[in-house]
Write an enzyme that holds these catalytic residues in place. Structure first.
Site, PDB file in Angstrom:
ATOM      1  N   ARG A 204       0.871  -1.189   0.000  1.00  0.00           N
ATOM      2  CA  ARG A 204       0.000   0.000   0.000  1.00  0.00           C
ATOM      3  C   ARG A 204       0.900   1.229   0.000  1.00  0.00           C
ATOM      4  NH1 ARG A 204       2.330   1.992   3.773  1.00  0.00           N
ATOM      5  NH2 ARG A 204       0.817   3.652   3.675  1.00  0.00           N
ATOM      6  N   GLY A 205       0.252   2.402  -0.137  1.00  0.00           N
ATOM      7  CA  GLY A 205       1.021   3.629  -0.317  1.00  0.00           C
ATOM      8  C   GLY A 205       1.134   3.904  -1.807  1.00  0.00           C
ATOM      9  N   ALA A 206       0.886   5.153  -2.191  1.00  0.00           N
ATOM     10  CA  ALA A 206       0.723   5.475  -3.613  1.00  0.00           C
ATOM     11  C   ALA A 206       1.897   5.035  -4.501  1.00  0.00           C
ATOM     12  CB  ALA A 206       0.444   6.970  -3.759  1.00  0.00           C
TER      13      ALA A 206
ATOM     14  N   ARG B 250      -7.589  -0.074  -6.917  1.00  0.00           N
ATOM     15  CA  ARG B 250      -7.827   1.039  -5.976  1.00  0.00           C
ATOM     16  C   ARG B 250      -7.932   2.330  -6.797  1.00  0.00           C
ATOM     17  NH1 ARG B 250      -4.200   1.304  -0.735  1.00  0.00           N
ATOM     18  NH2 ARG B 250      -6.114   2.254   0.040  1.00  0.00           N
TER      19      ARG B 250
ATOM     20  N   GLN C 282      -2.005   2.483   9.890  1.00  0.00           N
ATOM     21  CA  GLN C 282      -0.716   2.519   9.188  1.00  0.00           C
ATOM     22  C   GLN C 282       0.352   3.240  10.013  1.00  0.00           C
ATOM     23  OE1 GLN C 282      -3.674   3.237   7.799  1.00  0.00           O
ATOM     24  NE2 GLN C 282      -3.771   2.638   5.644  1.00  0.00           N
TER      25      GLN C 282
ATOM     26  N   ASP D 218      -1.835  10.949  -2.162  1.00  0.00           N
ATOM     27  CA  ASP D 218      -2.249   9.915  -3.123  1.00  0.00           C
ATOM     28  C   ASP D 218      -2.560  10.511  -4.489  1.00  0.00           C
ATOM     29  OD1 ASP D 218      -2.917   8.733  -0.313  1.00  0.00           O
ATOM     30  OD2 ASP D 218      -2.692   7.076  -1.728  1.00  0.00           O
TER      31      ASP D 218
ATOM     32  N   ASN E 154      -5.260  12.518   0.496  1.00  0.00           N
ATOM     33  CA  ASN E 154      -4.359  11.677   1.291  1.00  0.00           C
ATOM     34  C   ASN E 154      -5.202  10.935   2.330  1.00  0.00           C
ATOM     35  OD1 ASN E 154      -1.618  10.768   1.903  1.00  0.00           O
ATOM     36  ND2 ASN E 154      -1.827  11.911   3.813  1.00  0.00           N
ATOM     37  N   LYS E 155      -4.556  10.120   3.122  1.00  0.00           N
ATOM     38  CA  LYS E 155      -5.233   9.268   4.100  1.00  0.00           C
ATOM     39  C   LYS E 155      -6.259  10.044   4.934  1.00  0.00           C
ATOM     40  CE  LYS E 155      -4.944   5.795   4.450  1.00  0.00           C
ATOM     41  NZ  LYS E 155      -5.953   4.952   3.734  1.00  0.00           N
TER      42      LYS E 155
HETATM   43  O1  MRU Z   1      -4.548   3.225   2.133  1.00  0.00           O
HETATM   44  P1  MRU Z   1      -3.057   3.430   2.031  1.00  0.00           P
HETATM   45  O2  MRU Z   1      -2.314   2.881   3.199  1.00  0.00           O
HETATM   46  O3  MRU Z   1      -2.514   2.964   0.709  1.00  0.00           O
HETATM   47  O4  MRU Z   1      -2.894   5.006   2.080  1.00  0.00           O
HETATM   48  C1  MRU Z   1      -1.601   5.556   1.967  1.00  0.00           C
HETATM   49  C2  MRU Z   1      -1.562   7.024   2.141  1.00  0.00           C
HETATM   50  O5  MRU Z   1      -2.567   7.689   2.287  1.00  0.00           O
HETATM   51  C3  MRU Z   1      -0.206   7.671   2.062  1.00  0.00           C
HETATM   52  O6  MRU Z   1      -0.142   8.797   2.886  1.00  0.00           O
HETATM   53  C4  MRU Z   1       0.032   8.109   0.602  1.00  0.00           C
HETATM   54  O7  MRU Z   1      -0.151   7.023  -0.270  1.00  0.00           O
HETATM   55  C5  MRU Z   1       1.381   8.655   0.409  1.00  0.00           C
HETATM   56  S1  MRU Z   1       2.586   7.386   0.476  1.00  0.00           S
HETATM   57  C6  MRU Z   1       4.104   7.976   0.096  1.00  0.00           C
END
Ligand code: MRU
Length: 357
Positions: A60-62, A97, A216, A257, A267-268
Site C-alpha cells: 500500500r502507499g501510492a 484502488r 498505518q 495519493d 491523502n489518508k
Molecule cells: O490506504 P493506504 O495505506 O494505501 O494510504 C496511503 C496514504 O494515504 C499515504 O499517505 C500516501 O499514499 C502517500 S505514500 C508515500
C-alpha cells in the site's frame, strides 16, 4: 528476465523482483498486513496475485502500489502473449484502488513502452537489445518496471534533500499514515524528509498518528522509525489538536495519493483534519510527494474519486468486533485537503508554495 534489488538502508525492500533457480520471476513484497508482529513476504507470480496484494493492502502507499502494478503488467506481458497480456493486466490492476494516481501513472508508463515496442517504435530506447535483436515485449515491460522502481527511490531521496531544508533543528514533527519506506519502493516521501533531516543532523523527533482505522501509523510508521533509530512517539489521532494547542508540534508533514491541478491534496483520511488544525494553530503543513502523484487531468479535489473500503475496518479492530452487531459504518479511506491549507508541496524537483487566495 533480469533480477533487481532496490536497497534502502536498514530496511528490507518494500518490493523487489526476484528470479528463482529455474529462471522464473516473481514480485516479492513485504506483507504489510502482518507488520509489526511479523516481517513476512508475499510472492506474486500472477497478475491476479499482484491485484489481490494491492486490494488487500499487503502492499500500500501510492508510489508502492504504482511500482507493484508496473511489475504486474510485466507479468501479464510475460504470461499472456505480450501486448494483449499487458493490456489485460493493466485493466485488472487499474481497477484495484481508485484514489492514488501513481497506480494508473505507472501502469500507463509500462503499457506505453510495450505498445511502442510492439509497434516497432524505438520509444525511449529501453526496448532495444544491446545485441540489436530487439527485446521481447515481456522484457521491455520488466525493464520499464525496474526503471519506475529505481526512479521512485531517486525521487524520494531528492525530495528528502529539498524537504530537509524546511525542517528547523530539533523540530517536533507530526506525521499521519505511512508515507515512508513501506509506502514507496524505498526511503519514503514524508518520512523521507524526516529521514533526510535526521541524516543531516537536525535531530527531529516525530509524533506518529496511529491512523485509524487501518493503523498505518501505529503498525508501519512506528516500526520504520524504530528500525531507523529516529525518536518517535505514538499518539491517538484525536490527540493532534491538543498537541498543537500545547505548543508541541513545529510542523506537520504528510504524503499524498493524488494532487489535483489546482493543488488540492487527497491523502489518508484524517489529513484534512490535521491541515485545518495546523492552520488554526499557525503551524506549517507540508505535503511531500513525487511529481507522479500530481494529476494535471484532475482539475480540483472535488474530481478525485475517494475509495470507500469495507465497513469491517471500522467496526472491528484486529479482527475483533468493537461495535454492536448490525451497526452501520462509513469508511472513506482518503480525504481532500484544499490547496489553501497547504504551506508547501515538496517534490523531487523542489519546494512549491501554492498561491494564497
Ligand atoms: O490506504 P493506504 O495505506 O494505501 O494510504 C496511503 C496514504 O494515504 C499515504 O499517505 C500516501 O499514499 C502517500 S505514500 C508515500
Amino acid at each position: 528476465l533480469e533480477e533487481t534489488c532496490v536497497i534502502s538502508s536498514g530496511l528490507p525492500p518494500t518490493l523487489e523482483w526476484t528470479v528463482d533457480e529455474r529462471g522464473n520471476g516473481a514480485l516479492r513484497l513485504i506483507d504489510q498486513r502482518r507488520l509489526p508482529g511479523e516481517l513476512a513476504f508475499v510472492e506474486c507470480r500472477t497478475v491476479a496475485a499482484v491485484a489481490h496484494a494491492i486490494r488487500e493492502l499487503a502492499v500500500r502507499g501510492a508510489p508502492a502500489i504504482g511500482a507493484a502494478a508496473a511489475y504486474g503488467v510485466a507479468i501479464g506481458a510475460r504470461d499472456d502473449g505480450g501486448l494483449a497480456g499487458a493490456e489485460a493486466a493493466a485493466a485488472v490492476l487499474r481497477a484495484t484502488r481508485p484514489t492514488a494516481v501513481n497506480l494508473a501513472w505507472a501502469i500507463d508508463r509500462v503499457l506505453d513502452a510495450v505498445r511502442s515496442a510492439a509497434g516497432g517504435e524505438a520509444g525511449d530506447g529501453i526496448g532495444e537489445d544491446e545485441d540489436g535483436a530487439g527485446a521481447g515485449l515481456a522484457e521491455v515491460a520488466l525493464r520499464f518496471a525496474h526503471r519506475i522502481a529505481a526512479d521512485d527511490v531517486a525521487a524520494n531521496r531528492a525530495m528528502g534533500a529539498h524537504g530537509a531544508e524546511l525542517v528547523p533543528f530539533g523540530a517536533r514533527i507530526l506525521t499521519h499514515c505511512n508515507a515512508g519506506h513501506l509506502a514507496t519502493v524505498g526511503y519514503g516521501t514524508a518520512v523521507g524528509v524526516i529521514r533526510a533531516a535526521w541524516e543531516a543532523g537536525k535531530a527531529p523527533t516525530v509524533w506518529v498518528d496511529e491512523t485509524r482505522p487501518v493503523l498505518q501509523g501505529a503498525r508501519l510508521t512506528a516500526w520504520e522509525l524504530q528500525r531507523l533509530g529516529i525518536p518517535a512517539t505514538l499518539v491517538a489521532d484525536v490527540m493532534a489538536g491538543s498537541l498543537m494547542a500545547s505548543g508541541d508540534v513545529d510542523l506537520v508533514i504528510v504524503g499524498a495519493d493524488r494532487i489535483a491541478a489546482n493543488g488540492d491534496v487527497a491523502n489518508k483520511i484524517g489529513t484534512y483534519t490535521l491541515a485545518v488544525l495546523a492552520r488554526h494553530h499557525g503551524i506549517p503543513f507540508y505535503v511531500a510527494a513525487p511529481t507522479s502523484t500530481i494529476d494535471a487531468a484532475t482539475a480540483t479535489g472535488a474530481d478525485i474519486v475517494v475509495e470507500e473500503r469495507d465497513q469491517a475496518e471500522v467496526t472491528e479492530l484486529a479482527g475483533v468486533r468493537i461495535a454492536p452487531a448490525g451497526m452501520v459504518a462509513r469508511n472513506r479511506a482518503f480525504d481532500v485537503t484544499p490547496a489553501a491549507l497547504v504551506t508547501a508541496v515538496i517534490t523531487e524537483r523542489g519546494v512549491t508554495r501554492p498561491p494564497r487566495s
